[in-house]
Scaffold this motif. Structure first.
Motif, mmCIF file in Angstrom:
data_model
loop_
_atom_site.group_PDB
_atom_site.id
_atom_site.type_symbol
_atom_site.label_atom_id
_atom_site.label_comp_id
_atom_site.label_asym_id
_atom_site.label_seq_id
_atom_site.Cartn_x
_atom_site.Cartn_y
_atom_site.Cartn_z
ATOM 1 N N HIS A 136 0.800 -1.787 0.046
ATOM 2 C CA HIS A 136 0.041 -0.461 0.196
ATOM 3 C C HIS A 136 1.004 1.359 0.502
ATOM 4 N N PRO A 137 1.566 1.629 -1.766
ATOM 5 C CA PRO A 137 2.367 2.365 -1.408
ATOM 6 C C PRO A 137 1.997 4.029 -0.713
ATOM 7 N N ASP A 138 0.300 4.436 -0.808
ATOM 8 C CA ASP A 138 -0.324 5.775 -0.786
ATOM 9 C C ASP A 138 0.092 5.532 0.610
ATOM 10 N N ARG A 139 -0.755 4.367 1.446
ATOM 11 C CA ARG A 139 -0.328 4.430 2.967
ATOM 12 C C ARG A 139 1.038 4.808 3.532
ATOM 13 N N ALA A 140 2.415 4.415 2.716
ATOM 14 C CA ALA A 140 3.503 3.901 3.381
ATOM 15 C C ALA A 140 3.706 5.240 3.189
ATOM 16 N N LEU A 141 2.861 6.759 2.205
ATOM 17 C CA LEU A 141 4.122 7.439 1.796
ATOM 18 C C LEU A 141 2.919 8.504 2.782
ATOM 19 N N ALA A 142 2.014 8.696 2.634
ATOM 20 C CA ALA A 142 1.167 9.552 3.711
ATOM 21 C C ALA A 142 2.009 9.518 5.740
ATOM 22 N N ARG A 143 2.434 8.141 5.576
ATOM 23 C CA ARG A 143 3.050 8.483 6.774
ATOM 24 C C ARG A 143 4.272 8.574 6.893
ATOM 25 N N VAL A 144 4.887 8.847 5.815
ATOM 26 C CA VAL A 144 5.967 9.396 5.286
ATOM 27 C C VAL A 144 6.193 11.152 6.035
ATOM 28 N N ARG A 145 5.555 11.653 5.665
ATOM 29 C CA ARG A 145 5.058 13.081 5.167
ATOM 30 C C ARG A 145 4.669 13.365 6.648
ATOM 31 N N GLU A 146 3.984 12.259 7.436
ATOM 32 C CA GLU A 146 3.242 12.744 8.706
ATOM 33 C C GLU A 146 4.889 12.886 10.013
ATOM 34 N N LEU A 147 5.952 11.891 9.258
ATOM 35 C CA LEU A 147 7.310 11.770 10.366
ATOM 36 C C LEU A 147 8.057 13.161 9.706
ATOM 37 N N LEU A 148 8.283 13.116 8.749
ATOM 38 C CA LEU A 148 8.862 13.970 7.879
ATOM 39 C C LEU A 148 9.026 15.373 8.640
ATOM 40 N N ALA A 149 10.600 16.102 8.868
ATOM 41 C CA ALA A 149 9.944 17.507 9.903
ATOM 42 C C ALA A 149 9.424 17.912 8.781
ATOM 43 N N PRO A 150 9.158 19.606 9.096
ATOM 44 C CA PRO A 150 8.729 20.568 8.706
ATOM 45 C C PRO A 150 10.001 21.232 7.172
ATOM 46 N N GLN A 151 9.472 21.012 5.541
ATOM 47 C CA GLN A 151 10.778 22.035 4.438
ATOM 48 C C GLN A 151 11.483 20.049 4.365
ATOM 49 N N GLY A 152 10.917 19.172 5.583
ATOM 50 C CA GLY A 152 12.224 18.057 5.157
ATOM 51 C C GLY A 152 12.178 17.227 3.735
ATOM 52 N N LEU A 153 12.972 16.716 3.189
ATOM 53 C CA LEU A 153 13.033 15.798 2.273
ATOM 54 C C LEU A 153 12.710 14.631 1.926
ATOM 55 N N ALA A 198 7.166 2.432 -10.744
ATOM 56 C CA ALA A 198 5.895 3.289 -11.746
ATOM 57 C C ALA A 198 6.426 4.783 -11.413
ATOM 58 N N ASP A 199 5.580 5.493 -12.096
ATOM 59 C CA ASP A 199 5.964 6.563 -11.501
ATOM 60 C C ASP A 199 5.646 7.736 -10.435
ATOM 61 N N TRP A 200 6.732 7.810 -9.491
ATOM 62 C CA TRP A 200 6.580 8.412 -8.056
ATOM 63 C C TRP A 200 6.217 9.867 -7.766
ATOM 64 N N GLY A 201 6.090 10.695 -8.735
ATOM 65 C CA GLY A 201 5.916 11.647 -9.025
ATOM 66 C C GLY A 201 4.223 11.809 -8.554
ATOM 67 N N PRO A 202 3.377 11.767 -9.741
ATOM 68 C CA PRO A 202 2.009 11.581 -9.140
ATOM 69 C C PRO A 202 1.850 11.298 -7.750
ATOM 70 N N MET A 203 1.934 10.292 -7.211
ATOM 71 C CA MET A 203 1.676 9.711 -6.246
ATOM 72 C C MET A 203 1.903 10.439 -5.265
ATOM 73 N N LEU A 204 3.778 10.757 -4.839
ATOM 74 C CA LEU A 204 4.161 11.942 -4.218
ATOM 75 C C LEU A 204 3.025 13.089 -3.705
ATOM 76 N N SER A 205 2.647 13.746 -4.875
ATOM 77 C CA SER A 205 2.061 14.747 -5.343
ATOM 78 C C SER A 205 0.766 15.067 -4.433
ATOM 79 N N ALA A 206 -0.316 13.216 -4.613
ATOM 80 C CA ALA A 206 -1.462 12.586 -4.136
ATOM 81 C C ALA A 206 -0.929 12.822 -2.779
ATOM 82 N N ALA A 207 0.180 12.431 -2.205
ATOM 83 C CA ALA A 207 0.397 12.196 -0.607
ATOM 84 C C ALA A 207 0.714 13.544 -0.462
#
Length: 288
Positions: A136-153, A198-207
């Motif tokens: 479930h990559p969409d779920r994993a991407l959302a979790r990364v966004r939650e834990l990443l520091a603001p302005q983190g890469l 896969a093209d991860w660009g759209p999935m990253l944007s959606a997350a």
């Protein structure tokens, strides 16, 4: 590189996975050795605003990315996450041998699980050849966004396909065998790793990430540059055989087995025309 999935608690399965982990660990180490310069180039390319202090390596494997990141950012601490206890043990051994064990924390975790362990608030998350394993990559991407520091890469590095090693005219009598092996395993990989390539660009944007840049890299390493190329080819094609064999014709399977025969004068380890050919894409995405 191996975020993993739940494993059956059965001695035969445990033995199989221990053997599989050992074989994969060798390939990961060879990949790290041969592609170290390319990995370092990708790290240098990242659009970082400041040097990261807390780095998360998702699907770290035996530490290919971990040690490049530690070398590039001498003040950083890396949390390496993988599902394989064996891979993490090897990573810790390498960290001790290199004198950087105080800068490395290892965490065994299944990143497809409902809950992730505490992974801190990193300002750089590195995921190399690991995201495509997620169920479930969409779920994993959302979790990364939650834990990443603001302005983190968030750096996502993915393979466009598995490496190739043989020239198109090889082997003698069965030219194009390697490509047919990959085609024969496509059905298996479509079922088990559907997000490979896969093209991860759209999935990253959606997350909720802002994709700041994307880079495509073509790699070619000639076999005469390193004896590791032959070992890398052998280990990779031996694993490929497991998934390709059911769909291969008898003549192709016989030719593949001859390539994998370490006693054959026509075996992979005796060829002088091997090269590592692979393509990778990296996306650099920022948490707003």
């Amino acid at each position: 590189m191996t975020p993993g999935h739940p494993r059956a608690a059965h001695p035969e399965h445990d033995h199989h996975h221990a053997t599989d982990d050992h074989d994969l660990a060798e390939i990961l180490d060879l990949d790290a050795e041969l592609l170290a310069d390319h990995t370092a180039d990708l790290v240098d390319w990242l659009p970082l605003r400041t040097a990261p202090r807390e780095i998360l390596d998702l699907g770290s494997g035996t530490g290919a990315g971990t040690f490049v990141l530690l070398g590039r950012f001498p003040d950083a601490h890396v949390t390496a996450v993988d599902s394989s206890a064996g891979h993490l043990r090897l990573l810790r051994e390498k960290a001790r041998a290199r004198g950087v064990e105080e800068r490395v924390r290892t965490v065994r975790a299944d990143l497809d699980a409902d809950d992730w362990p505490d992974l801190g608030a990193p300002d750089l998350v590195w995921a190399s050849a690991s995201m495509h394993h997620m169920a479930h990559p969409d779920r994993a991407l959302a979790r990364v966004r939650e834990l990443l520091a603001p302005q983190g890469l968030f750096a996502v590095v993915e393979l466009d396909g598995f490496p190739r090693f043989l020239p198109a005219h090889a082997p003698e009598g069965r030219p194009g065998l390697e490509e047919r092996c990959h085609q024969a395993s496509d059905g298996y990989h479509a079922e088990h790793v559907p997000h490979r390539g896969a093209d991860w660009g759209p999935m990253l944007s959606a997350a909720g990430f802002t994709v700041e840049d994307r880079r495509h890299v073509t790699v070619r390493i000639e076999g005469d540059r390193s004896a590791a190329v032959g070992r890398y080819a052998y280990g990779s094609l031996r694993r490929l055989r497991d998934t390709a064999a059911p769909a291969l014709g008898a003549e192709d399977l016989e030719a593949l087995d001859e390539l994998l025969d370490t006693d054959s004068p026509r075996g992979l380890l005796r060829r002088d025309d091997l090269a590592v050919r692979t393509e990778r894409t990296v996306w650099a995405a920022r948490r707003p």
